[in-house]
Design a protein around this motif. Structure first.
Motif, mmCIF file in Angstrom:
data_model
loop_
_atom_site.group_PDB
_atom_site.id
_atom_site.type_symbol
_atom_site.label_atom_id
_atom_site.label_comp_id
_atom_site.label_asym_id
_atom_site.label_seq_id
_atom_site.Cartn_x
_atom_site.Cartn_y
_atom_site.Cartn_z
ATOM 1 N N ALA A 14 7.321 1.196 0.873
ATOM 2 C CA ALA A 14 6.411 2.319 0.642
ATOM 3 C C ALA A 14 4.955 1.856 0.660
ATOM 4 O O ALA A 14 4.075 2.554 1.189
ATOM 5 N N THR A 15 4.672 0.681 0.106
ATOM 6 C CA THR A 15 3.300 0.167 0.096
ATOM 7 C C THR A 15 2.831 -0.152 1.509
ATOM 8 O O THR A 15 1.689 0.153 1.885
ATOM 9 N N LEU A 16 3.696 -0.765 2.303
ATOM 10 C CA LEU A 16 3.337 -1.051 3.691
ATOM 11 C C LEU A 16 3.078 0.245 4.453
ATOM 12 O O LEU A 16 2.107 0.348 5.220
ATOM 13 N N GLU A 17 3.926 1.240 4.253
ATOM 14 C CA GLU A 17 3.724 2.524 4.926
ATOM 15 C C GLU A 17 2.426 3.181 4.458
ATOM 16 O O GLU A 17 1.695 3.773 5.266
ATOM 17 N N MET A 18 2.135 3.088 3.170
ATOM 18 C CA MET A 18 0.896 3.669 2.644
ATOM 19 C C MET A 18 -0.328 3.050 3.306
ATOM 20 O O MET A 18 -1.224 3.766 3.784
ATOM 21 N N VAL A 19 -0.363 1.718 3.370
ATOM 22 C CA VAL A 19 -1.522 1.026 3.945
ATOM 23 C C VAL A 19 -1.646 1.321 5.436
ATOM 24 O O VAL A 19 -2.732 1.638 5.933
ATOM 25 N N THR A 20 -0.544 1.232 6.167
ATOM 26 C CA THR A 20 -0.608 1.473 7.607
ATOM 27 C C THR A 20 -0.899 2.945 7.917
ATOM 28 O O THR A 20 -1.499 3.258 8.952
ATOM 29 N N CYS A 43 8.577 9.276 6.184
ATOM 30 C CA CYS A 43 9.241 8.104 5.622
ATOM 31 C C CYS A 43 8.654 7.720 4.268
ATOM 32 O O CYS A 43 9.384 7.264 3.377
ATOM 33 N N LEU A 44 7.341 7.907 4.100
ATOM 34 C CA LEU A 44 6.737 7.626 2.799
ATOM 35 C C LEU A 44 7.271 8.594 1.744
ATOM 36 O O LEU A 44 7.569 8.186 0.605
ATOM 37 N N LEU A 45 7.410 9.850 2.097
ATOM 38 C CA LEU A 45 7.972 10.818 1.158
ATOM 39 C C LEU A 45 9.417 10.475 0.803
ATOM 40 O O LEU A 45 9.820 10.528 -0.365
ATOM 41 N N VAL A 67 0.999 8.790 -5.096
ATOM 42 C CA VAL A 67 -0.298 9.008 -5.732
ATOM 43 C C VAL A 67 -1.387 8.215 -5.010
ATOM 44 O O VAL A 67 -2.469 8.735 -4.722
ATOM 45 N N GLY A 68 -1.093 6.942 -4.715
ATOM 46 C CA GLY A 68 -2.067 6.097 -4.033
ATOM 47 C C GLY A 68 -2.455 6.654 -2.681
ATOM 48 O O GLY A 68 -3.651 6.680 -2.328
ATOM 49 N N PHE A 69 -1.472 7.117 -1.924
ATOM 50 C CA PHE A 69 -1.783 7.666 -0.611
ATOM 51 C C PHE A 69 -2.525 8.989 -0.736
ATOM 52 O O PHE A 69 -3.461 9.255 0.036
ATOM 53 N N MET A 104 -3.781 -0.345 -3.437
ATOM 54 C CA MET A 104 -2.897 -1.437 -3.843
ATOM 55 C C MET A 104 -3.234 -1.922 -5.254
ATOM 56 O O MET A 104 -2.339 -2.331 -6.010
ATOM 57 N N ALA A 105 -4.505 -1.890 -5.628
ATOM 58 C CA ALA A 105 -4.883 -2.232 -6.998
ATOM 59 C C ALA A 105 -4.246 -1.263 -7.982
ATOM 60 O O ALA A 105 -3.800 -1.659 -9.072
ATOM 61 N N TRP A 106 -4.168 -0.004 -7.611
ATOM 62 C CA TRP A 106 -3.468 0.988 -8.426
ATOM 63 C C TRP A 106 -1.972 0.693 -8.465
ATOM 64 O O TRP A 106 -1.340 0.752 -9.522
ATOM 65 N N GLY A 107 -1.400 0.365 -7.325
ATOM 66 C CA GLY A 107 0.030 0.080 -7.272
ATOM 67 C C GLY A 107 0.419 -1.111 -8.129
ATOM 68 O O GLY A 107 1.504 -1.127 -8.737
ATOM 69 N N MET A 108 -0.453 -2.122 -8.215
ATOM 70 C CA MET A 108 -0.146 -3.303 -9.021
ATOM 71 C C MET A 108 -0.176 -2.999 -10.514
ATOM 72 O O MET A 108 0.346 -3.771 -11.316
ATOM 73 N N TYR A 109 -0.773 -1.897 -10.877
ATOM 74 C CA TYR A 109 -0.772 -1.493 -12.286
ATOM 75 C C TYR A 109 0.597 -0.946 -12.695
ATOM 76 O O TYR A 109 0.953 -0.988 -13.880
#
Length: 499
Positions: free
Chosen positions: A249-255, A284-286, A295-297, A452-457
Motif C-alpha cells: 500500500a505504501t509503494l502504491e501510495m508513493v507511485t 488496488c490501493l483501496l 489517509v496519507g494518499f 511516509m512520515a505519517w505512515g511511520m507513526y
C-alpha cells in the motif's frame, strides 16, 4: 534444367517451413498452447505454480518493452535495474541466525537492490574520470547525517544481548544508507530524474498486476518461492513487497503521487492511458485495506491538487478523466472498503497503542544508545510492562520512531530524524525552484516524504522492503535538491552583471 530445379526446390522447402512457423506463432495457436500449459499446471502442480507460470509468461511478453527502456548505454541500464528492483522483496542470507526476526533481519541479507546498486557503483569506479559519468555528487549535510545514523547504530552494540543479530542489523542499515547515497548521486542529473519518474509509473503498474493476480487466485506467495496461507477472508496481500499489505500500500501510495504529478504536470499532456493507470492504482490501493495509506494518499492528493491549482496546471479534461476512473475504482472496491470502514477501529487502535509501552520500557532502560539494533523483537519479553495481562498482545510497537529509539536510543532517533529532515528540506528547495522539472518532482517528493512520515507513526518499516523505498525516496529528494541548488547558482551567475 538443373538450374531451374536448384532454384525452385529450396523455395518450396522454405515456403513449407514458413507456413508451419506462421501456424506456430499465430495468436490462436499460442493461446491454445498456453491455455493447455496453464490447465496442466493447475491440475498437476496446483494454483501456486500456475500463478508463477502466468507471471513468467507475462514477464517474457514484456521483454521487448523492457529492452526498449534499457536503450542508451550501460549506465542508464544499470540505473533502470536499480530503481526497478525497489519493489522486489527478493533476497537471500549469506549467514542465517537461529531464529526469525520480525521487524529486522535474521542474517547477513543480500538483496536484489543491493546487488544492482553494487553493480552501478563498480561501473562508476571504473568510469568516474570520464566526462559522461563524472565525479560522485553528494550533499555534505546528507552524508554527515547518514554517517551519524550508522555511528549511533554501532554505539547500540554496547548494550545488545545478541551481537551477531546486531551485526545483521548494522549491515542492513549500511545497505539502506548506500541506497540513499546512490539515489542522491543518480537523481542529481536531469535525465535520470526523468527516467526515475517514468520508472515510478512502471512500479505502480507492476505492483497492481501482482496484487491483482494474488487477489484473483487467492494466493499469497513470496518471491523466494514460499507459498503462505492467506489471512482468512480478509483478502489482504503484499504484492512483491513481502507479506505485510502495508508495504504494498505504501509503494502504491508513493507511485500514485508520481502518476498524479504527471497528470498535473505542465511538461506532459494528460492521456487516457495515464488516467487509467491512476484509476487502476487507486483501485488496488483501496483494496489493500490499509487505512494509514488511505489517509496519507488522501491528504497528499489534496495538497498536490491545491498546488496544481495555484500553478495553473489543473485542466478540466484531465480532472474529468481522473474523476471518472476514481469513481469506477471506488464502485468496484466499495464492498471491502465499506466493510473495512465499519470495523471496530477503536479496538485495533487500543491494541496497537498498548504495544508502545513495550518500546517505551526499552527506551527507559537504555535511553541514550538503546537495547541494540535488530533486538526489539528478540528482547520484547524482557520489557513487558507490569500492567500487561495474559490476554494482551506482546509484540513490537507499530511505530517506526519508537522502534528506532528502542534499538538505538535517543541518539539514534535524533540521527534518523536528521536524515529525514535534510531530505525534506532538499525536496522543499526543489519544490520552490523556477525550473519546471525540478519544481514538479520536488513537490511530489516532499508530499511523498510527508505521507511516509505519517505512515511511520502508525507502523514500522524496519526489516521490510518499504524501508528501502523510504531511504531511496530520501536520497531521491537530496539528489533533486542538489540539482535545484546547481540550477540556482547557474541562474544567479547568468543574471549577475558583468564587471
Amino acid at each position: 534444367m538443373s538450374t531451374r530445379d536448384v532454384s525452385v526446390r529450396p523455395e518450396t522447402e522454405i515456403g513449407a517451413t514458413g507456413v508451419f512457423a506462421r501456424f506456430l506463432i499465430h495468436p490462436v495457436t499460442v493461446g491454445c498452447m498456453l491455455g493447455f500449459v496453464a490447465l496442466s499446471a493447475w491440475w498437476n502442480l496446483g494454483p501456486a505454480w500456475t500463478v508463477y507460470i502466468v507471471i513468467a509468461v507475462a514477464c517474457a511478453a514484456t521483454l521487448p518493452v523492457i529492452a526498449a527502456m534499457l536503450k542508451g548505454g550501460v549506465e542508464p541500464r544499470l540505473i533502470t535495474l536499480f530503481v526497478f528492483s525497489l519493489q522486489f522483496s527478493l533476497s537471500f542470507n549469506l549467514v542465517y541466525g537461529n531464529h526469525a526476526v520480525a521487524g529486522g533481519h535474521a542474517g547477513l541479507n543480500v538483496s536484489l537492490i543491493m546487488l544492482t546498486g553494487l553493480c552501478y557503483f563498480a561501473f562508476w569506479l571504473v568510469h568516474r574520470k570520464s566526462a559522461a559519468v563524472g565525479p560522485w555528487r553528494m550533499s555534505p549535510t546528507f552524508r554527515r547525517a547518514c554517517l551519524a545514523f550508522l555511528f549511533t547504530t554501532i554505539l547500540s552494540f554496547s548494550t545488545t544481548i545478541d551481537k551477531m543479530s546486531s551485526l545483521f542489523g548494522l549491515v542492513a542499515n549500511m545497505v539502506l544508507v548506500g541506497v540513499a547515497l546512490l539515489a542522491a548521486h543518480i537523481c542529481s542529473r536531469r535525465e535520470y530524474v526523468l527516467r526515475t519518474w517514468t520508472l515510478m509509473l512502471a512500479l505502480l503498474v507492476t505492483q497492481c498486476f501482482f496484487y491483482s493476480v494474488q487477489r484473483l487466485t487467492n494466493t499469497t506467495f513470496m518471491l523466494q518461492g514460499s507459498i503462505l496461507e492467506n489471512r482468512g477472508s480478509s483478502g489482504r496481500f503484499g504484492g512483491t513487497m513481502g507479506v505485510a499489505p502495508m508495504g504494498l500500500a505504501t509503494l502504491e501510495m508513493v507511485t500514485l503521487f508520481f502518476a498524479q504529478g504527471r497528470l498535473f504536470s505542465k511538461m506532459w499532456k494528460p492521456t487516457w492511458a495515464l488516467a487509467a493507470v491512476f484509476g487502476y492504482g487507486m483501485l488496488c490501493l483501496l483494496l489493500s485495506l490499509t487505512r494509514s495509506c488511505w489517509v496519507g494518499f488522501g491528504v497528499g492528493s489534496l495538497l498536490l491538487s491545491i498546488t496544481a491549482i495555484k500553478r495553473g496546471a489543473m485542466r478540466p479534461a484531465m480532472l474529468g478523466r481522473m474523476a471518472l476512473f476514481g469513481i469506477v475504482a471506488l464502485i468496484v472496491a466499495w464492498g471491502p472498503v465499506h466493510e473495512r470502514l465499519g470495523a471496530n477501529h477503536q479496538a485495533a487502535a487500543d491494541e496497537r497503542f498498548l504495544l508502545n509501552y513495550i518500546n517505551i520500557e526499552m527506551v527507559k532502560a537504555h535511553p541514550l544508545v538503546g537495547i541494540g539494533v535488530n533486538q526489539c523483537y528478540l528482547s520484547r519479553w524482557r520489557y513487558v510492562p507490569s500492567f500487561y495481562t495474559d490476554g494482551d498482545w506482546v509484540y513490537m510497537a507499530h511505530n517506526q520512531y519508537l522502534l528506532v529509539a528502542a534499538e538505538t536510543g535517543i541518539l539514534g532517533l535524533a540521527t534518523f530524524l536528521w536524515v529525514l529532515v535534510v531530505s525534506m528540506k532538499a525536496a522543499w528547495r526543489a519544490a520552490r525552484s523556477d525550473d519546471l522539472l525540478i519544481r514538479e518532482v520536488g513537490t511530489i517528493l516532499l508530499i511523498s516524504l510527508l505521507a511516509m512520515a505519517w505512515g511511520m507513526y502508525l507502523d514500522f518499516y524496519s526489516g521490510m522492503q518499504v524501508y528501502t523505498l523510504l531511504w531511496f525516496i530520501m536520497g531521491f529528494a537530496v539528489g533533486v535538491g542538489i540539482l535545484a541548488d546547481r540550477h540556482a547558482k547557474e541562474s544567479a551567475a547568468v543574471a549577475a552583471p558583468v564587471a
